[in-house]
Design a protein around this motif. Structure first.
Motif, PDB file in Angstrom:
ATOM      1  N   ASP A  77      41.333  83.146 -28.939  1.00  0.00           N
ATOM      2  CA  ASP A  77      40.453  83.040 -30.104  1.00  0.00           C
ATOM      3  C   ASP A  77      39.990  81.611 -30.367  1.00  0.00           C
ATOM      4  O   ASP A  77      39.098  81.394 -31.159  1.00  0.00           O
ATOM      5  N   HIS A  78      40.618  80.646 -29.731  1.00  0.00           N
ATOM      6  CA  HIS A  78      40.309  79.250 -30.003  1.00  0.00           C
ATOM      7  C   HIS A  78      39.078  78.799 -29.225  1.00  0.00           C
ATOM      8  O   HIS A  78      39.122  78.598 -28.026  1.00  0.00           O
ATOM      9  N   ARG A  79      37.973  78.671 -29.930  1.00  0.00           N
ATOM     10  CA  ARG A  79      36.736  78.189 -29.308  1.00  0.00           C
ATOM     11  C   ARG A  79      36.863  76.692 -29.081  1.00  0.00           C
ATOM     12  O   ARG A  79      37.461  75.994 -29.890  1.00  0.00           O
ATOM     13  N   PRO A  80      36.301  76.164 -28.018  1.00  0.00           N
ATOM     14  CA  PRO A  80      36.430  74.726 -27.788  1.00  0.00           C
ATOM     15  C   PRO A  80      35.620  73.909 -28.796  1.00  0.00           C
ATOM     16  O   PRO A  80      34.588  74.345 -29.291  1.00  0.00           O
ATOM     17  N   LEU A  81      36.138  72.739 -29.083  1.00  0.00           N
ATOM     18  CA  LEU A  81      35.450  71.802 -29.959  1.00  0.00           C
ATOM     19  C   LEU A  81      34.390  71.090 -29.120  1.00  0.00           C
ATOM     20  O   LEU A  81      34.695  70.445 -28.124  1.00  0.00           O
ATOM     21  N   THR A  82      33.122  71.255 -29.493  1.00  0.00           N
ATOM     22  CA  THR A  82      32.017  70.653 -28.750  1.00  0.00           C
ATOM     23  C   THR A  82      31.194  69.777 -29.689  1.00  0.00           C
ATOM     24  O   THR A  82      31.433  69.747 -30.899  1.00  0.00           O
ATOM     25  N   LEU A  83      30.226  69.086 -29.128  1.00  0.00           N
ATOM     26  CA  LEU A  83      29.333  68.277 -29.960  1.00  0.00           C
ATOM     27  C   LEU A  83      28.519  69.148 -30.917  1.00  0.00           C
ATOM     28  O   LEU A  83      28.077  68.691 -31.966  1.00  0.00           O
ATOM     29  N   GLN A  84      28.324  70.416 -30.568  1.00  0.00           N
ATOM     30  CA  GLN A  84      27.546  71.320 -31.404  1.00  0.00           C
ATOM     31  C   GLN A  84      28.378  71.976 -32.508  1.00  0.00           C
ATOM     32  O   GLN A  84      27.839  72.645 -33.375  1.00  0.00           O
ATOM     33  N   THR A  85      29.697  71.806 -32.486  1.00  0.00           N
ATOM     34  CA  THR A  85      30.562  72.409 -33.494  1.00  0.00           C
ATOM     35  C   THR A  85      30.310  71.744 -34.841  1.00  0.00           C
ATOM     36  O   THR A  85      30.355  70.533 -34.954  1.00  0.00           O
ATOM     37  N   ARG A  86      30.035  72.552 -35.828  1.00  0.00           N
ATOM     38  CA  ARG A  86      29.801  72.033 -37.171  1.00  0.00           C
ATOM     39  C   ARG A  86      30.874  72.601 -38.095  1.00  0.00           C
ATOM     40  O   ARG A  86      30.989  73.805 -38.279  1.00  0.00           O
ATOM     41  N   LEU A  87      31.662  71.713 -38.672  1.00  0.00           N
ATOM     42  CA  LEU A  87      32.684  72.119 -39.625  1.00  0.00           C
ATOM     43  C   LEU A  87      32.334  71.516 -40.976  1.00  0.00           C
ATOM     44  O   LEU A  87      32.263  70.304 -41.126  1.00  0.00           O
ATOM     45  N   GLY A  88      32.113  72.385 -41.948  1.00  0.00           N
ATOM     46  CA  GLY A  88      31.822  71.905 -43.295  1.00  0.00           C
ATOM     47  C   GLY A  88      33.106  71.673 -44.065  1.00  0.00           C
ATOM     48  O   GLY A  88      34.186  72.085 -43.650  1.00  0.00           O
ATOM     49  N   TRP A  89      32.990  70.993 -45.190  1.00  0.00           N
ATOM     50  CA  TRP A  89      34.160  70.774 -46.027  1.00  0.00           C
ATOM     51  C   TRP A  89      34.559  72.099 -46.639  1.00  0.00           C
ATOM     52  O   TRP A  89      33.734  72.826 -47.185  1.00  0.00           O
ATOM     53  N   PRO A  90      35.834  72.462 -46.531  1.00  0.00           N
ATOM     54  CA  PRO A  90      36.280  73.754 -47.052  1.00  0.00           C
ATOM     55  C   PRO A  90      36.221  73.818 -48.577  1.00  0.00           C
ATOM     56  O   PRO A  90      36.390  72.812 -49.268  1.00  0.00           O
ATOM     57  N   GLU A  91      35.961  74.998 -49.051  1.00  0.00           N
ATOM     58  CA  GLU A  91      35.929  75.255 -50.484  1.00  0.00           C
ATOM     59  C   GLU A  91      36.982  76.296 -50.802  1.00  0.00           C
ATOM     60  O   GLU A  91      37.357  77.091 -49.965  1.00  0.00           O
ATOM     61  N   ALA A  92      37.426  76.303 -52.032  1.00  0.00           N
ATOM     62  CA  ALA A  92      38.465  77.253 -52.458  1.00  0.00           C
ATOM     63  C   ALA A  92      37.969  78.665 -52.417  1.00  0.00           C
ATOM     64  O   ALA A  92      36.851  78.987 -52.449  1.00  0.00           O
TER      65      ALA A  92
END
Length: 92
Positions: A77-92
């Motif tokens: 299930d672990h997708r690789p971290l790439t330059l295209q990976t976008r992680l936003g700041w988590p919200e509650a």
């Protein structure tokens, strides 16, 4: 002793794990935020590729293997971290 291919695979898998932690809304926001911060400074698959190729020139100090020599794609299930990976700041 850890082989270069095992080390490379572990780096790719941990990048994917950071993505999964950051996006898992069942986990506490503080943990997800920490995963995002770490992922922003963690090597992507592109970085690993560049490092492995640079190390080929110093074959006696090879620490990483080219991605194609690893089983990094079998990360489940672990997708690789790439330059295209976008992680936003988590919200509650």
């Amino acid at each position: 002793m850890t082989m270069p291919s095992e080390r490379t695979r572990a780096i790719v898998w941990v990048g994917g794990l950071l993505i999964d932690i950051a996006r898992d809304r069942t986990l506490p926001v503080a943990l997800r935020l920490r995963a995002v911060v770490i992922a922003r400074h963690f090597p992507t698959t592109d970085d690993v590729f560049l490092m492995a190729n640079a190390m080929k020139q110093n074959w006696h100090r090879t620490m990483l293997a080219p991605l194609e020599q690893t089983e990094a794609e079998d990360a489940g299930d672990h997708r690789p971290l790439t330059l295209q990976t976008r992680l936003g700041w988590p919200e509650a």
